[in-house]
Design a protein around this motif. Sequence first.
Motif, PDB file in Angstrom:
ATOM      1  N   PRO A  74      -3.400 -22.458   0.514  1.00 21.23           N
ATOM      2  CA  PRO A  74      -3.699 -21.059   0.121  1.00 21.23           C
ATOM      3  C   PRO A  74      -3.490 -20.810  -1.368  1.00 21.23           C
ATOM      4  CG  PRO A  74      -2.435 -21.111   2.161  1.00 21.23           C
ATOM      5  CD  PRO A  74      -2.428 -22.508   1.626  1.00 21.23           C
ATOM      6  N   ALA A  75      -2.429 -21.398  -1.956  1.00 17.75           N
ATOM      7  CA  ALA A  75      -2.172 -21.199  -3.380  1.00 17.75           C
ATOM      8  C   ALA A  75      -3.225 -21.910  -4.224  1.00 17.75           C
ATOM      9  CB  ALA A  75      -0.781 -21.706  -3.737  1.00 17.75           C
ATOM     10  N   PHE A  76      -3.641 -23.100  -3.796  1.00 18.10           N
ATOM     11  CA  PHE A  76      -4.675 -23.835  -4.531  1.00 18.10           C
ATOM     12  C   PHE A  76      -5.969 -23.032  -4.557  1.00 18.10           C
ATOM     13  CE2 PHE A  76      -8.035 -26.966  -5.076  1.00 18.10           C
ATOM     14  CZ  PHE A  76      -7.541 -27.752  -6.112  1.00 18.10           C
ATOM     15  N   LYS A  77      -6.327 -22.439  -3.446  1.00 19.53           N
ATOM     16  CA  LYS A  77      -7.532 -21.623  -3.388  1.00 19.53           C
ATOM     17  C   LYS A  77      -7.424 -20.409  -4.306  1.00 19.53           C
ATOM     18  CE  LYS A  77      -8.361 -22.801   1.466  1.00 19.53           C
ATOM     19  NZ  LYS A  77      -8.405 -22.268   2.849  1.00 19.53           N
ATOM     20  N   ALA A  78      -6.198 -19.941  -4.511  1.00 21.01           N
ATOM     21  CA  ALA A  78      -5.974 -18.759  -5.349  1.00 21.01           C
ATOM     22  C   ALA A  78      -5.901 -19.095  -6.831  1.00 21.01           C
ATOM     23  CB  ALA A  78      -4.696 -18.050  -4.913  1.00 21.01           C
ATOM     24  N   GLY A  79      -6.034 -20.398  -7.181  1.00 22.29           N
ATOM     25  CA  GLY A  79      -6.063 -20.762  -8.587  1.00 22.29           C
ATOM     26  C   GLY A  79      -4.900 -21.591  -9.081  1.00 22.29           C
ATOM     27  N   VAL A  80      -3.974 -21.949  -8.198  1.00 18.23           N
ATOM     28  CA  VAL A  80      -2.860 -22.813  -8.597  1.00 18.23           C
ATOM     29  C   VAL A  80      -3.361 -24.257  -8.489  1.00 18.23           C
ATOM     30  CG1 VAL A  80      -0.414 -23.346  -8.235  1.00 18.23           C
ATOM     31  CG2 VAL A  80      -1.293 -21.088  -7.649  1.00 18.23           C
ATOM     32  N   TRP A  81      -4.120 -24.679  -9.472  1.00 25.38           N
ATOM     33  CA  TRP A  81      -4.890 -25.923  -9.391  1.00 25.38           C
ATOM     34  C   TRP A  81      -4.097 -27.159  -9.796  1.00 25.38           C
ATOM     35  CZ3 TRP A  81      -4.710 -28.109 -14.126  1.00 25.38           C
ATOM     36  CH2 TRP A  81      -4.488 -27.272 -15.217  1.00 25.38           C
ATOM     37  N   TRP A  82      -2.942 -26.998 -10.431  1.00 26.60           N
ATOM     38  CA  TRP A  82      -2.201 -28.138 -10.973  1.00 26.60           C
ATOM     39  C   TRP A  82      -1.289 -28.833  -9.954  1.00 26.60           C
ATOM     40  CZ3 TRP A  82      -1.727 -23.050 -12.563  1.00 26.60           C
ATOM     41  CH2 TRP A  82      -0.598 -22.368 -12.080  1.00 26.60           C
ATOM     42  N   THR A  83      -1.180 -28.308  -8.769  1.00 22.25           N
ATOM     43  CA  THR A  83      -0.213 -28.848  -7.809  1.00 22.25           C
ATOM     44  C   THR A  83      -0.508 -30.272  -7.323  1.00 22.25           C
ATOM     45  OG1 THR A  83      -1.382 -27.632  -6.061  1.00 22.25           O
ATOM     46  CG2 THR A  83       0.570 -26.606  -7.031  1.00 22.25           C
ATOM     47  N   PRO A  84      -1.765 -30.764  -7.296  1.00 23.95           N
ATOM     48  CA  PRO A  84      -1.940 -32.182  -6.967  1.00 23.95           C
ATOM     49  C   PRO A  84      -1.235 -33.118  -7.942  1.00 23.95           C
ATOM     50  CG  PRO A  84      -4.009 -31.008  -6.668  1.00 23.95           C
ATOM     51  CD  PRO A  84      -3.056 -30.044  -7.324  1.00 23.95           C
ATOM     52  N   LEU A  85      -0.924 -32.606  -9.134  1.00 18.23           N
ATOM     53  CA  LEU A  85      -0.150 -33.386 -10.100  1.00 18.23           C
ATOM     54  C   LEU A  85       1.352 -33.187  -9.909  1.00 18.23           C
ATOM     55  CD1 LEU A  85       0.162 -35.085 -12.710  1.00 18.23           C
ATOM     56  CD2 LEU A  85      -0.108 -32.952 -13.991  1.00 18.23           C
ATOM     57  N   THR A  86       1.789 -31.939  -9.772  1.00 19.40           N
ATOM     58  CA  THR A  86       3.223 -31.653  -9.776  1.00 19.40           C
ATOM     59  C   THR A  86       3.933 -32.012  -8.477  1.00 19.40           C
ATOM     60  OG1 THR A  86       2.773 -29.368  -9.085  1.00 19.40           O
ATOM     61  CG2 THR A  86       2.928 -29.804 -11.447  1.00 19.40           C
ATOM     62  N   LEU A 141      -5.503 -31.912   0.500  1.00 21.39           N
ATOM     63  CA  LEU A 141      -6.230 -30.650   0.422  1.00 21.39           C
ATOM     64  C   LEU A 141      -7.555 -30.720   1.182  1.00 21.39           C
ATOM     65  CD1 LEU A 141      -5.669 -29.606  -3.294  1.00 21.39           C
ATOM     66  CD2 LEU A 141      -4.984 -28.294  -1.273  1.00 21.39           C
ATOM     67  N   ALA A 142      -8.263 -31.825   1.027  1.00 20.05           N
ATOM     68  CA  ALA A 142      -9.560 -31.955   1.681  1.00 20.05           C
ATOM     69  C   ALA A 142      -9.434 -31.929   3.202  1.00 20.05           C
ATOM     70  CB  ALA A 142     -10.238 -33.250   1.232  1.00 20.05           C
ATOM     71  N   LEU A 143      -8.378 -32.565   3.723  1.00 19.33           N
ATOM     72  CA  LEU A 143      -8.212 -32.657   5.172  1.00 19.33           C
ATOM     73  C   LEU A 143      -7.413 -31.504   5.755  1.00 19.33           C
ATOM     74  CD1 LEU A 143      -7.547 -36.505   5.514  1.00 19.33           C
ATOM     75  CD2 LEU A 143      -9.690 -35.259   5.834  1.00 19.33           C
ATOM     76  N   GLN A 144      -6.745 -30.743   4.905  1.00 19.06           N
ATOM     77  CA  GLN A 144      -5.949 -29.602   5.372  1.00 19.06           C
ATOM     78  C   GLN A 144      -6.375 -28.312   4.660  1.00 19.06           C
ATOM     79  OE1 GLN A 144      -3.672 -29.434   7.736  1.00 19.06           O
ATOM     80  NE2 GLN A 144      -3.619 -31.602   8.227  1.00 19.06           N
ATOM     81  N   TRP A 145      -7.663 -28.201   4.378  1.00 18.55           N
ATOM     82  CA  TRP A 145      -8.157 -27.071   3.593  1.00 18.55           C
ATOM     83  C   TRP A 145      -7.867 -25.730   4.262  1.00 18.55           C
ATOM     84  CZ3 TRP A 145      -9.160 -26.552  -1.226  1.00 18.55           C
ATOM     85  CH2 TRP A 145      -9.902 -25.469  -1.703  1.00 18.55           C
ATOM     86  N   GLY A 146      -7.896 -25.699   5.553  1.00 16.93           N
ATOM     87  CA  GLY A 146      -7.621 -24.452   6.264  1.00 16.93           C
ATOM     88  C   GLY A 146      -6.177 -24.315   6.695  1.00 16.93           C
ATOM     89  N   GLY A 147      -5.335 -25.241   6.306  1.00 15.34           N
ATOM     90  CA  GLY A 147      -3.942 -25.214   6.723  1.00 15.34           C
ATOM     91  C   GLY A 147      -3.083 -24.333   5.836  1.00 15.34           C
ATOM     92  N   ALA A 148      -1.830 -24.195   6.244  1.00 14.82           N
ATOM     93  CA  ALA A 148      -0.900 -23.359   5.479  1.00 14.82           C
ATOM     94  C   ALA A 148       0.466 -24.028   5.378  1.00 14.82           C
ATOM     95  CB  ALA A 148      -0.773 -21.996   6.125  1.00 14.82           C
ATOM     96  N   MET A 149       0.471 -25.355   5.315  1.00 13.21           N
ATOM     97  CA  MET A 149       1.716 -26.102   5.212  1.00 13.21           C
ATOM     98  C   MET A 149       1.815 -26.724   3.817  1.00 13.21           C
ATOM     99  SD  MET A 149       4.474 -27.168   6.837  1.00 13.21           S
ATOM    100  CE  MET A 149       4.107 -27.129   8.594  1.00 13.21           C
ATOM    101  N   PRO A 150       2.870 -26.431   3.049  1.00 11.06           N
ATOM    102  CA  PRO A 150       3.017 -27.055   1.725  1.00 11.06           C
ATOM    103  C   PRO A 150       3.351 -28.533   1.849  1.00 11.06           C
ATOM    104  CG  PRO A 150       4.951 -25.748   2.258  1.00 11.06           C
ATOM    105  CD  PRO A 150       3.960 -25.490   3.349  1.00 11.06           C
ATOM    106  N   MET A 151       2.918 -29.320   0.880  1.00  9.60           N
ATOM    107  CA  MET A 151       3.143 -30.756   0.891  1.00  9.60           C
ATOM    108  C   MET A 151       3.747 -31.174  -0.443  1.00  9.60           C
ATOM    109  SD  MET A 151       1.962 -33.957  -0.210  1.00  9.60           S
ATOM    110  CE  MET A 151       0.261 -33.782  -0.723  1.00  9.60           C
ATOM    111  N   LEU A 152       4.738 -32.043  -0.405  1.00  9.73           N
ATOM    112  CA  LEU A 152       5.381 -32.530  -1.623  1.00  9.73           C
ATOM    113  C   LEU A 152       5.902 -33.940  -1.386  1.00  9.73           C
ATOM    114  CD1 LEU A 152       8.912 -30.830  -1.962  1.00  9.73           C
ATOM    115  CD2 LEU A 152       7.692 -31.138   0.181  1.00  9.73           C
ATOM    116  N   GLY A 153       6.166 -34.651  -2.492  1.00  6.99           N
ATOM    117  CA  GLY A 153       6.735 -35.987  -2.389  1.00  6.99           C
ATOM    118  C   GLY A 153       5.908 -37.036  -3.108  1.00  6.99           C
ATOM    119  N   ALA A 154       6.580 -38.140  -3.456  1.00  7.69           N
ATOM    120  CA  ALA A 154       5.945 -39.227  -4.207  1.00  7.69           C
ATOM    121  C   ALA A 154       5.316 -40.280  -3.316  1.00  7.69           C
ATOM    122  CB  ALA A 154       6.982 -39.890  -5.119  1.00  7.69           C
ATOM    123  N   SER A 155       5.323 -40.073  -2.010  1.00  8.66           N
ATOM    124  CA  SER A 155       4.868 -41.134  -1.109  1.00  8.66           C
ATOM    125  C   SER A 155       3.386 -41.449  -1.278  1.00  8.66           C
ATOM    126  CB  SER A 155       5.180 -40.766   0.340  1.00  8.66           C
ATOM    127  OG  SER A 155       4.663 -39.487   0.658  1.00  8.66           O
ATOM    128  N   GLY A 156       2.559 -40.457  -1.608  1.00  6.52           N
ATOM    129  CA  GLY A 156       1.145 -40.737  -1.838  1.00  6.52           C
ATOM    130  C   GLY A 156       0.949 -41.660  -3.024  1.00  6.52           C
TER     131      GLY A 156
END
Length: 250
Positions: A74-86, A141-156
Amino acid sequence: MNAPEDENRVVRRLTEGRKPRGVPWRLRLAMLFTDAWPVGALLGVLWIVGLVQFVVERTIGWQAVAIYACVYPPAFKAGVWWTPLTHQFLHGGLFHILMNSSALAALGPALSFRFGVDLKGAVLFWLFFVLSGVAGGLTFLALQWGGAMPMLGASGAICGLWGALARLDREGAIVPIWSRGVGVQVRSFVIMNLILAALGFGLGMLSGQGGVLVAWEAHLGGFVFGLLVAPLLPVRYPWRDMVRAQPERP
């Protein structure tokens, strides 16, 4: 260069792109402060950010971290675009960062040596790590575009290292993606994620949150990125000639 015999063996294995087996943990730890210093520095950054995250969560709350630093659709859709990095520099607690730190310490040195132990090699290693994490975040994001669960961590990002190492044979050469060795690593990756997904599902049920509390999507994105990009990565072995010039001991 008068390194002990076991150290020479580790150098040969690492510079050939192989994960060291049977190497004393003290020697692995020492490498993070010497020749594999880019990995050690990255671990330091993860722990420093983890400490800052802990302080921020205790002062302004977890919700702000989730919205502005985690991959939150939801935040990414609202313009918080930098989170795939952070997101890849954040973790969901002590166990999470310990688990990812162990994986990074195990997989990182082999690829770090391949890039080179100088500053240029370190930058290449860090860049590949970050891009793998971004690939994992975008896949989530692509696979959870309609989801509402935040994701974090260095595992990816760490799975990106795994994917790249899967493309190397015992001599450090790139092998075809359809080779047997790659197939073995892909199978191990799938099994690991099935186990983690099962554990995550169990934790989700016990906590009442539901769902699978493991971002397998990010793991998949990072791993596939590593598999595909590995042939494009530069090879800068500064120790190869030094090691080969040493006489073998009887």
